[in-house]
Design a protein around this motif. Structure first.
Motif, short mmCIF file in Angstrom:
data_model
loop_
_atom_site.label_atom_id
_atom_site.label_comp_id
_atom_site.label_asym_id
_atom_site.label_seq_id
_atom_site.Cartn_x
_atom_site.Cartn_y
_atom_site.Cartn_z
N UNK A 191 0.81 -1.21 0.00
CA UNK A 191 0.00 0.00 0.00
C UNK A 191 0.84 1.26 0.00
N UNK A 192 2.15 1.09 0.20
CA UNK A 192 3.11 2.19 0.13
C UNK A 192 4.24 1.81 -0.81
N UNK A 193 4.95 0.74 -0.48
CA UNK A 193 6.07 0.26 -1.29
C UNK A 193 5.72 -1.06 -1.96
N UNK A 194 6.28 -1.25 -3.14
CA UNK A 194 6.19 -2.55 -3.78
C UNK A 194 7.29 -3.45 -3.22
N UNK A 195 7.05 -4.76 -3.30
CA UNK A 195 8.03 -5.70 -2.76
C UNK A 195 8.12 -6.92 -3.66
N UNK A 196 9.21 -7.65 -3.50
CA UNK A 196 9.42 -8.93 -4.17
C UNK A 196 10.02 -9.88 -3.15
N UNK A 197 9.73 -11.16 -3.30
CA UNK A 197 10.25 -12.16 -2.39
C UNK A 197 10.11 -13.54 -3.02
N UNK A 198 10.69 -14.53 -2.36
CA UNK A 198 10.58 -15.91 -2.82
C UNK A 198 9.57 -16.65 -1.94
N UNK A 199 8.96 -17.68 -2.52
CA UNK A 199 8.06 -18.51 -1.72
C UNK A 199 8.36 -19.98 -1.99
N UNK A 200 8.06 -20.80 -1.01
CA UNK A 200 8.23 -22.25 -1.11
C UNK A 200 6.90 -22.88 -0.72
N UNK A 201 6.33 -23.66 -1.63
CA UNK A 201 5.07 -24.35 -1.35
C UNK A 201 5.30 -25.85 -1.36
N UNK A 202 4.82 -26.52 -0.34
CA UNK A 202 4.88 -27.97 -0.24
C UNK A 202 3.52 -28.44 0.27
N UNK A 203 2.64 -28.82 -0.66
CA UNK A 203 1.28 -29.15 -0.26
C UNK A 203 0.59 -27.91 0.28
N UNK A 204 0.05 -28.01 1.49
CA UNK A 204 -0.62 -26.87 2.12
C UNK A 204 0.35 -25.97 2.87
N UNK A 205 1.61 -26.36 2.93
CA UNK A 205 2.61 -25.52 3.60
C UNK A 205 3.10 -24.45 2.64
N UNK A 206 3.27 -23.25 3.16
CA UNK A 206 3.69 -22.12 2.34
C UNK A 206 4.49 -21.16 3.21
N UNK A 207 5.67 -20.79 2.75
CA UNK A 207 6.45 -19.80 3.49
C UNK A 207 7.13 -18.85 2.51
N UNK A 208 7.42 -17.66 3.01
CA UNK A 208 8.03 -16.60 2.22
C UNK A 208 9.39 -16.23 2.82
N UNK A 209 10.30 -15.80 1.95
CA UNK A 209 11.64 -15.44 2.41
C UNK A 209 12.27 -14.49 1.39
N UNK A 210 13.40 -13.90 1.80
CA UNK A 210 14.15 -13.04 0.89
C UNK A 210 13.41 -11.78 0.49
N UNK A 211 12.74 -11.14 1.43
CA UNK A 211 11.94 -9.95 1.12
C UNK A 211 12.83 -8.80 0.67
N UNK A 212 12.44 -8.18 -0.43
CA UNK A 212 13.06 -6.95 -0.93
C UNK A 212 11.96 -5.93 -1.13
N UNK A 213 12.10 -4.78 -0.48
CA UNK A 213 11.03 -3.78 -0.52
C UNK A 213 11.63 -2.39 -0.66
N UNK A 214 10.82 -1.47 -1.21
CA UNK A 214 11.24 -0.09 -1.29
C UNK A 214 11.30 0.55 0.09
#
Length: 278
Positions: A191-214
Motif C-alpha cells: 500500500x506504500x512500497x512494492x516488494x518482491x520475495x521468494x516462496x516455497x510451497x509444499x502441499x498446504x505448507x507455504x512460506x516466504x523469504x528473501x523480502x526486498x522492498x522499497x
C-alpha cells in the motif's frame, strides 16, 4: 393529488428504465482469438461441469488483470474444446502482455486449470493459441478453491487481530500479493512500497523469504504495510475457499485474508446462453 403525483413519478421512472434498457448496444467485437483447449491426460468430465476461458490483459502486474473476453460452456464433456474469444482490437495496446486462461469447474470448485502461461497477441495477427489443462492437485487446502493459488491477483482485505487495512498512498497500488508461475517468485505491494520475495510451497505448507522492498515513507496511506509484511514472513500454511485466500502461522491461526480480484468483463451468468464456437 399527492398520490397521483407519486404514481406519475413511478410511471416516469419505469419508462426511463425501459428506454435505458432499449438503448443501442456497444459496438460488436471486431477480432477473435481461436484455438483448442486440450488436456494432458484422458479425462471423464462429470455432468454439471462448466468450462470457462478468458482473454486476459496482464500487462500491469501491480493492478488486477483485465478480462477482455470470456467463453463459457456448461456440461462440455471431455476435452478437447474449441476456443473462441471475440474481443475489441481497440483494447489491445502494442507491447502489452496478453494470455488465455481456462479451467473446468465442478460445483464452483476449480478442477482443471492452465498451469502454464499461454501468451497470445504478441503480434496483432497472432490470434491462435492451443491451451493445455491439468488437474488441480488434490489438497485439503484447495478442495473448495474457485481460483488457482498462483497467478491470481490477491487483494489484502484483513490483517487478522491487527489494524484495518489502510488505503494505499497516493500513486501506490492497494496492498496485494501475486504468486507467479515462475518457481518461487512472488511480488506485491503493502500500500506504500512494492516488494518482491521468494516462496516455497509444499502441499498446504507455504512460506516466504528473501523480502526486498522499497524504502518510501508514506504518511498519506499504506500505514498498515509493516504489519502486513511481518505477517507475510510469519506465514507457514494457506487455505482457500471460493475466491478467498487465508494465510496461517505455524500454530494454524489465521494471519492474513485476501480476495481474488480482476477487472473487465464480468463472469457469465448461469442463465446466459453458452458461448459455443460458430
Amino acid at each position: 393529488m399527492g398520490g397521483r403525483a407519486a404514481a406519475s413519478a413511478l410511471v416516469l421512472a419505469a419508462l426511463a428504465a425501459l428506454l435505458a434498457g432499449c438503448a443501442a448496444p456497444g459496438p460488436a467485437p471486431d477480432a477473435v482469438v481461436t484455438g483448442t483447449v486440450l488436456a494432458r491426460e484422458r479425462l471423464v468430465v462429470p455432468p454439471g461441469a462448466v468450462f470457462e476461458a478468458a482473454l486476459v490483459d496482464a500487462t500491469q502486474p501491480a493492478a488486477p488483470p483485465v478480462v477482455l473476453a470470456r467463453q463459457r460452456v456448461a456440461d462440455p464433456g471431455p476435452p478437447p474444446y474449441p476456443l473462441r474469444l471475440p474481443y475489441h482490437q481497440a483494447r489491445v495496446a502494442p507491447g502489452g502482455r496478453y494470455e488465455v486462461r481456462a479451467g473446468v469447474w465442478l460445483q464452483g470448485r476449480l478442477w482443471l486449470e492452465t498451469p502454464d502461461t499461454h501468451p497470445v497477441l504478441v503480434q496483432p495477427d497472432f490470434r491462435h493459441v492451443d491451451v493445455f489443462l491439468a488437474r488441480v492437485p488434490e489438497l485439503a487446502a484447495t478442495a473448495a478453491a474457485a481460483v488457482p493459488l498462483r497467478r491470481t491477483w490477491w487483494r489484502l482485505v484483513e490483517l487478522v487481530d491487527g489494524p484495518p487495512v489502510a488505503p494505499p498512498a497516493a500513486g501506490a497500488p492497494p496492498a496485494h500479493l501475486l504468486l507467479g508461475r515462475d518457481p518461487g517468485r512472488a511480488a506485491g505491494s503493502g500500500g506504500c512500497n512494492r516488494f518482491a520475495l521468494q516462496f516455497v510451497q509444499d502441499g498446504a505448507r507455504l512460506r516466504f523469504q528473501g523480502l526486498q522492498s522499497g524504502l518510501r515513507l508514506c504518511l498519506d496511506g499504506g500505514t498498515s504495510e509493516l504489519a502486513y509484511l511481518e505477517r507475510l514472513l510469519a506465514t507457514a500454511a494457506f487455505f482457500q475457499e471460493g475466491r478467498q485466500l487465508e494465510l496461517r502461522g505455524a500454530d494454524g491461526r489465521a494471519l492474513l485474508r485476501f480476495v481474488a480480484e480482476e477487472w473487465g468483463e464480468p463472469p457469465i451468468a448461469d442463465d446466459d446462453p453458452p458461448m459455443l464456437p460458430q
